[in-house]
Motif scaffolding. Sequence first.
Motif, PDB file in Angstrom:
ATOM      1  N   ASP A   1      71.310 -52.432 -19.862  1.00 39.05           N
ATOM      2  CA  ASP A   1      72.664 -52.592 -20.425  1.00 39.05           C
ATOM      3  C   ASP A   1      72.665 -52.415 -21.942  1.00 39.05           C
ATOM      4  N   ALA A   2      71.525 -52.618 -22.577  1.00 46.27           N
ATOM      5  CA  ALA A   2      71.425 -52.446 -24.032  1.00 46.27           C
ATOM      6  C   ALA A   2      71.202 -50.970 -24.342  1.00 46.27           C
ATOM      7  N   PRO A   3      71.969 -50.382 -25.283  1.00 46.97           N
ATOM      8  CA  PRO A   3      71.851 -48.946 -25.584  1.00 46.97           C
ATOM      9  C   PRO A   3      70.432 -48.487 -25.895  1.00 46.97           C
ATOM     10  N   ALA A   4      69.662 -49.311 -26.590  1.00 47.22           N
ATOM     11  CA  ALA A   4      68.312 -48.897 -26.984  1.00 47.22           C
ATOM     12  C   ALA A   4      67.333 -48.876 -25.817  1.00 47.22           C
ATOM     13  N   PHE A   5      67.700 -49.524 -24.705  1.00 48.33           N
ATOM     14  CA  PHE A   5      66.756 -49.655 -23.585  1.00 48.33           C
ATOM     15  C   PHE A   5      67.331 -49.120 -22.272  1.00 48.33           C
ATOM     16  N   ARG A   6      68.214 -48.141 -22.374  1.00 49.16           N
ATOM     17  CA  ARG A   6      68.796 -47.557 -21.167  1.00 49.16           C
ATOM     18  C   ARG A   6      67.753 -46.842 -20.323  1.00 49.16           C
ATOM     19  N   ASN A   7      66.686 -46.385 -20.980  1.00 50.57           N
ATOM     20  CA  ASN A   7      65.635 -45.660 -20.250  1.00 50.57           C
ATOM     21  C   ASN A   7      64.493 -46.573 -19.814  1.00 50.57           C
ATOM     22  N   TRP A   8      64.701 -47.870 -19.909  1.00 50.30           N
ATOM     23  CA  TRP A   8      63.677 -48.817 -19.457  1.00 50.30           C
ATOM     24  C   TRP A   8      63.392 -48.576 -17.971  1.00 50.30           C
ATOM     25  N   ASP A   9      62.124 -48.339 -17.645  1.00 45.90           N
ATOM     26  CA  ASP A   9      61.786 -48.025 -16.254  1.00 45.90           C
ATOM     27  C   ASP A   9      60.802 -49.012 -15.652  1.00 45.90           C
ATOM     28  N   GLY A  10      60.907 -50.258 -16.070  1.00 47.43           N
ATOM     29  CA  GLY A  10      60.135 -51.302 -15.429  1.00 47.43           C
ATOM     30  C   GLY A  10      58.940 -51.789 -16.226  1.00 47.43           C
ATOM     31  N   VAL A  11      58.416 -52.940 -15.810  1.00 45.11           N
ATOM     32  CA  VAL A  11      57.328 -53.607 -16.527  1.00 45.11           C
ATOM     33  C   VAL A  11      56.057 -52.762 -16.496  1.00 45.11           C
ATOM     34  N   SER A  12      55.682 -52.247 -15.365  1.00 43.38           N
ATOM     35  CA  SER A  12      54.416 -51.516 -15.240  1.00 43.38           C
ATOM     36  C   SER A  12      54.388 -50.283 -16.140  1.00 43.38           C
ATOM     37  N   SER A  13      55.474 -49.521 -16.106  1.00 48.07           N
ATOM     38  CA  SER A  13      55.539 -48.313 -16.932  1.00 48.07           C
ATOM     39  C   SER A  13      55.520 -48.659 -18.416  1.00 48.07           C
ATOM     40  N   SER A  14      56.220 -49.734 -18.765  1.00 48.92           N
ATOM     41  CA  SER A  14      56.271 -50.148 -20.167  1.00 48.92           C
ATOM     42  C   SER A  14      54.902 -50.622 -20.655  1.00 48.92           C
ATOM     43  N   ARG A  15      54.180 -51.330 -19.793  1.00 50.29           N
ATOM     44  CA  ARG A  15      52.819 -51.757 -20.164  1.00 50.29           C
ATOM     45  C   ARG A  15      51.906 -50.555 -20.370  1.00 50.29           C
ATOM     46  N   GLU A  16      52.054 -49.552 -19.510  1.00 52.74           N
ATOM     47  CA  GLU A  16      51.224 -48.352 -19.642  1.00 52.74           C
ATOM     48  C   GLU A  16      51.480 -47.639 -20.972  1.00 52.74           C
ATOM     49  N   LYS A  17      52.748 -47.581 -21.373  1.00 49.51           N
ATOM     50  CA  LYS A  17      53.081 -46.943 -22.650  1.00 49.51           C
ATOM     51  C   LYS A  17      52.500 -47.724 -23.824  1.00 49.51           C
ATOM     52  N   LEU A  18      52.552 -49.060 -23.739  1.00 45.22           N
ATOM     53  CA  LEU A  18      51.982 -49.880 -24.807  1.00 45.22           C
ATOM     54  C   LEU A  18      50.465 -49.731 -24.835  1.00 45.22           C
ATOM     55  N   ALA A  19      49.849 -49.657 -23.663  1.00 47.75           N
ATOM     56  CA  ALA A  19      48.398 -49.461 -23.604  1.00 47.75           C
ATOM     57  C   ALA A  19      48.009 -48.104 -24.193  1.00 47.75           C
ATOM     58  N   GLU A  20      48.827 -47.083 -23.950  1.00 42.89           N
ATOM     59  CA  GLU A  20      48.569 -45.759 -24.515  1.00 42.89           C
ATOM     60  C   GLU A  20      48.693 -45.791 -26.039  1.00 42.89           C
ATOM     61  N   TYR A  21      49.681 -46.535 -26.539  1.00 46.67           N
ATOM     62  CA  TYR A  21      49.864 -46.706 -27.988  1.00 46.67           C
ATOM     63  C   TYR A  21      48.629 -47.352 -28.614  1.00 46.67           C
ATOM     64  N   LEU A  22      48.100 -48.385 -27.969  1.00 49.86           N
ATOM     65  CA  LEU A  22      46.897 -49.057 -28.483  1.00 49.86           C
ATOM     66  C   LEU A  22      45.672 -48.148 -28.366  1.00 49.86           C
ATOM     67  N   GLN A  23      45.615 -47.346 -27.303  1.00 50.21           N
ATOM     68  CA  GLN A  23      44.513 -46.411 -27.127  1.00 50.21           C
ATOM     69  C   GLN A  23      44.506 -45.366 -28.251  1.00 50.21           C
ATOM     70  N   ASN A  24      45.684 -44.914 -28.654  1.00 49.68           N
ATOM     71  CA  ASN A  24      45.774 -43.960 -29.759  1.00 49.68           C
ATOM     72  C   ASN A  24      45.272 -44.565 -31.063  1.00 49.68           C
ATOM     73  N   ILE A  25      45.553 -45.841 -31.268  1.00 52.02           N
ATOM     74  CA  ILE A  25      45.053 -46.532 -32.460  1.00 52.02           C
ATOM     75  C   ILE A  25      43.533 -46.585 -32.437  1.00 52.02           C
ATOM     76  N   LEU A  26      42.980 -46.900 -31.271  1.00 49.97           N
ATOM     77  CA  LEU A  26      41.520 -46.962 -31.132  1.00 49.97           C
ATOM     78  C   LEU A  26      40.882 -45.602 -31.406  1.00 49.97           C
ATOM     79  N   GLU A  27      41.474 -44.567 -30.840  1.00 55.91           N
ATOM     80  CA  GLU A  27      40.919 -43.222 -31.036  1.00 55.91           C
ATOM     81  C   GLU A  27      40.961 -42.816 -32.497  1.00 55.91           C
ATOM     82  N   PHE A  28      42.041 -43.184 -33.194  1.00 59.76           N
ATOM     83  CA  PHE A  28      42.141 -42.876 -34.621  1.00 59.76           C
ATOM     84  C   PHE A  28      41.031 -43.567 -35.405  1.00 59.76           C
ATOM     85  N   GLU A  29      40.798 -44.838 -35.081  1.00 59.81           N
ATOM     86  CA  GLU A  29      39.751 -45.599 -35.788  1.00 59.81           C
ATOM     87  C   GLU A  29      38.367 -45.036 -35.481  1.00 59.81           C
ATOM     88  N   ILE A  30      38.137 -44.690 -34.218  1.00 57.14           N
ATOM     89  CA  ILE A  30      36.812 -44.209 -33.820  1.00 57.14           C
ATOM     90  C   ILE A  30      36.531 -42.831 -34.414  1.00 57.14           C
TER      91      ILE A  30
END
Length: 347
Positions: free
Chosen positions: A171-200
């Motif tokens: 219902d919130a304009p910024a989160f109309r494309n929210w597709d559930g907890v599992s998908s959102s966790r995967e995106k956050l995990a990918e974000y953290l993985q990118n940080i790790l790869e940058f550091e490594i």
Amino acid sequence: PTAQSTSAQTANAQLGLHYHHSERSRLCTEASAELFDENSPRIRRDIIRIIAQYLDSQGYTSSKVTLYDEANVKQQHENNYISDVVRLRAAIVDGEWTEVDRICSSTYLKDKKHILYNVYKQQYLELIEDHESQKAFATLNKHLKPLESQQSFQGEFRDLCYLLTTKSIQDAPAFRNWDGVSSSREKLAEYLQNILEFEIVGRESEHQHMMPNRLTALLRQAVAYQIESCQYHSDAIPLVPTILTDYAPVVVPNTEQHSFIGHLGNIKCTAYVGQCGRHVASGSSDNTIRVWDTETSECVATLRGHTARIWDICVDRTGSTLVSASGDGTVKIWDIRDLNKPQCTST
């Protein structure tokens, strides 16, 4: 400017100086902050290696050891940070929010505001999904509100607040494309993985071969750039006596290259237009400002509007704006980006 033009070729030949053509000067890349990120971990490590190499070559072994000791303390801090990000990623994927809270409160993550904002946003959205309104409100006030400046786009935090009153996250304009907890966790995990790869990847420079005498080589390149970008060149390679200041050649001020003729009164002030030296502006007692081509000595623009002599002028670094101060009690701002049609934009 004088009424007579005197050739300076003989004088310049005796001095070994010649004018650096403005077109050639434009080819020199400006030494700006955009060239590299001085706060990048990899760049910082490179600088430490270069300094240590120089200290070692000069026999300052104790200083080199001290430098590496201090750097290793910071390196250990970075290792612990990477370890925490790895554990944080695993805890988020598993939904272990008690462990997530413990990791986020560690010394090594407390200053990583953008990471904390994204982690607590995920926790908040999951609480909203589970209709845990009170816990969500507490998370919003305790964790997200202090990190509001880290929002991904303008208005995101507002929509996070709005979620407390909605039936669904979508219902919130910024989160109309929210597709559930599992998908959102995967995106956050990918974000953290990118940080790790940058550091490594940044650590790879520690094993990269470094040329001998790297510091002095870089300093010679810097001095060569300063000489190349200078308006005047010496026929002989100059010996630079110090690197504490930028290189500047010795130019005899009474050797004349051009005369700019056109003003009807005496000249009160001059200023180069931009950094390449292609144009110069002059203010006169005839109440006008003239812009001259330094290659041809032709007047390419005349700025009229003041009713008294021009006492001072200045031009911005880009050569697009000129400011003039006159005896008529006014200061005028001129747009000179198009010298064919200069305009006074403000008085």
